[in-house]
Write an enzyme that holds these catalytic residues in place. Structure first.
Site, PDB file in Angstrom:
ATOM      1  N   SER A   1       1.340   0.656 -12.880  1.00  0.00           N
ATOM      2  CA  SER A   1       1.866   1.973 -12.545  1.00  0.00           C
ATOM      3  C   SER A   1       2.836   2.447 -13.632  1.00  0.00           C
ATOM      4  CB  SER A   1       2.532   1.905 -11.167  1.00  0.00           C
ATOM      5  OG  SER A   1       2.839   3.183 -10.676  1.00  0.00           O
TER       6      SER A   1
ATOM      7  N   ASP B   1      -7.953   5.021  -7.407  1.00  0.00           N
ATOM      8  CA  ASP B   1      -6.503   4.977  -7.603  1.00  0.00           C
ATOM      9  C   ASP B   1      -5.993   6.342  -8.053  1.00  0.00           C
ATOM     10  OD1 ASP B   1      -3.894   4.475  -8.299  1.00  0.00           O
ATOM     11  OD2 ASP B   1      -4.335   2.765  -9.591  1.00  0.00           O
TER      12      ASP B   1
ATOM     13  N   HIS C   1      -4.062   1.967  -5.261  1.00  0.00           N
ATOM     14  CA  HIS C   1      -3.107   1.819  -6.352  1.00  0.00           C
ATOM     15  C   HIS C   1      -2.365   0.487  -6.322  1.00  0.00           C
ATOM     16  CE1 HIS C   1      -0.427   2.866  -9.546  1.00  0.00           C
ATOM     17  NE2 HIS C   1       0.645   2.819  -8.781  1.00  0.00           N
TER      18      HIS C   1
END
Length: 356
Positions: A185, A249, A341
Site C-alpha cells: 500500500s 484491489d 487490498h
C-alpha cells in the site's frame, strides 16, 4: 479488564488479526525465483506491527538479524509518523538487507493525510511530477528541500536519510551485501520512490547495490514523464521492479489515471486474479470506478469468500482464514476491492501463483 499493551511482543494490529501468519513458506528456499518476493510480502505485512513483535519474528522465527525498526520524523506533523524496519538475510547469496516500509494503518490519521495529499510536486533533477504526500513521507521538507544529516539531530532524521545512512554503514562492512526495498500500500509507494530520491542525490554507490523493489497493492506515484524517468533509472542500475496487483484491489487503481489527475503506473505489473493465476496483461481496468467491472468485482468477491473454506483443504492449515477476515470479505460484496487490498492475498499470491 486488562488494557492491551500496544508495545508488547504479543500485540497484533488489525492487519495482524486479519492474517496472523508469521512463518515463511518452507517450500520456497533462498535462491529460488520466488524467494525475495515471498520474503518481501511477509516483511511488508509484519511492518504494521510494533517493534517488539517485529524483533521476535525476525530473530526468533526467521533466524535473521534485525538491523532496526524505525519511527521516521515527519516535518508536516512534527512527530514520527512513517514507519519501517530493516533486517539482514545472511541465508541469501549474496547476503541481502531487506528494507520494508509500513503501509497505511486503518486508524492512523497521519498516514491517511499522506494518502490524500494528491497534489503534484516537481523536483529539480527528476523528470515529471510526483505525489506530494508520498515524497513528504520520505522526508521532503515543506520548503522543497531535503534535510541534511549533520549528525546533531539524528532522532529527527526522516526515512530517506535514516535508511541511506544505515545502508552505507553496512556496505562498508561487507562489499558484497545487496539490498531489497519493499512495502504494501503506502509502503509500496515509498519503496519505489526511495530509489528515485537516491537517483536525485546521485547515490550511485547505493543504487548499484539495489537488487530489486517489490511492491504489493501500490498506488500510483507520479505522471507519465516520471514513469519514463524511473524506467530509465532502473534499467541503468539493473534494478528489478516487481509491482504485484491482486485482483480488484482498489489501491493500485488510485489516484486516478485520467485527463485531470494524470497519475500513471510504470513498469510491468504482476497481475494475479482471484484464482491466484498470473496474467501477462496490465490490470483489467486502470481506475477503480469502472462501469464494466461492477458485476465482475462482486462475483469475484463472492468467490473469495467461498474460496476461504476451500484453500486449507487443498494447501494446508496455513491458508485457513479466521472469522474476522471472512466477515471482512462479506463487506467486499458492498465495497468490492477493499478486502482484496489486504496483505493476505498478496502473500498467498507470492506462494501459489506461477510468476518470475
Amino acid at each position: 479488564m486488562e488494557v492491551p499493551n500496544k508495545n508488547s511482543s504479543n500485540f497484533l494490529s488489525i492487519i495482524g488479526l486479519l492474517d496472523n501468519r508469521v512463518e515463511l513458506d518452507k517450500k520456497i528456499k533462498p535462491g529460488d525465483n520466488k524467494y525475495f518476493a515471498a520474503l518481501a510480502a511477509m516483511a511488508s505485512k509484519i511492518s504494521y506491527e510494533n517493534k517488539e513483535f517485529i524483533k521476535g519474528v525476525v530473530e526468533k522465527i526467521w533466524k535473521m538479524d534485525l538491523l532496526g525498526a524505525y519511527d521516521f520524523w515527519d516535518e508536516r506533523h512534527q512527530k514520527n509518523t512513517t514507519q519501517g524496519f530493516m533486517f539482514h538475510d545472511k541465508n541469501a547469496n549474496p547476503d541481502t538487507i531487506i528494507v520494508a516500509f509500513r503501509g497505511t494503518e486503518p486508524f492512523d490519521a497521519a498516514a491517511w493525510s499522506t494518502d490524500f495529499d494528491i497534489s503534484w510536486y516537481k523536483l529539480h533533477g527528476i523528470e515529471g511530477r510526483v505525489h506530494s504526500g508520498f515524497m513528504k513521507a520520505l522526508g521532503l521538507k515543506l520548503d522543497g528541500s531535503w534535510p541534511i544529516d549533520d549528525g546533531e539531530d539524528s532522532e529527527h532524521l526522516p526515512a530517506y536519510n535514516t535508511i541511506t545512512k544505515e545502508l552505507k554503514r553496512h556496505f562498508q562492512i561487507n562489499n558484497r551485501t545487496r539490498f531489497v526495498v519493499t512495502g504494501h500500500s503506502l509502503g509500496g509507494a515509498l519503496a519505489i520512490l526511495f530509489p528515485a530520491v537516491l537517483a536525485l542525490h546521485k547515490e550511485d554507490g547505493v543504487l548499484n547495490r539495489l537488487e530489486g523493489v517489490y511492491t504489493f497493492g501500490q498506488p500510483k506515484v507520479g505522471d507519465e514523464k516520471f514513469g519514463n524517468f524511473m524506467e530509465k533509472q532502473l534499467e541503468h542500475y539493473g534494478v528489478k521492479y516487481y509491482r504485484f496487483v491482486y485482483s480488484h484491489d482498489i489501491v493500485p487503481r488510485l489516484p486516478y489515471d485520467d485527463s485531470v489527475l494524470m497519475f500513471k503506473h510504470f513498469g510491468i505489473s504482476l497481475y494475479i486474479n482471484c484464482f491466484y493465476e498470473i496474467k501477462d496483461e496490465e490490470e483489467s481496468y486502470k481506475n477503480y470506478f469502472d462501469f464494466e467491472s461492477i458485476f465482475t468485482m462482486r462475483m469475484d468477491t463472492l468467490w473469495e469468500l467461498v474460496r476461504s473454506f476451500i484453500l486449507p483443504r487443498i494447501f494446508g492449515l496455513e491458508y485457513k482464514e479466521g472469522l474476522l477476515l471472512q466477515m471482512f470479505r462479506l463487506v467486499g460484496l458492498v465495497f468490492p476491492g477493499l478486502p482484496a487490498h489486504g496483505p493476505r492475498d498478496y502473500i498467498n499470491s507470492t506462494r501459489l501463483a506461477n510468476y518470475l
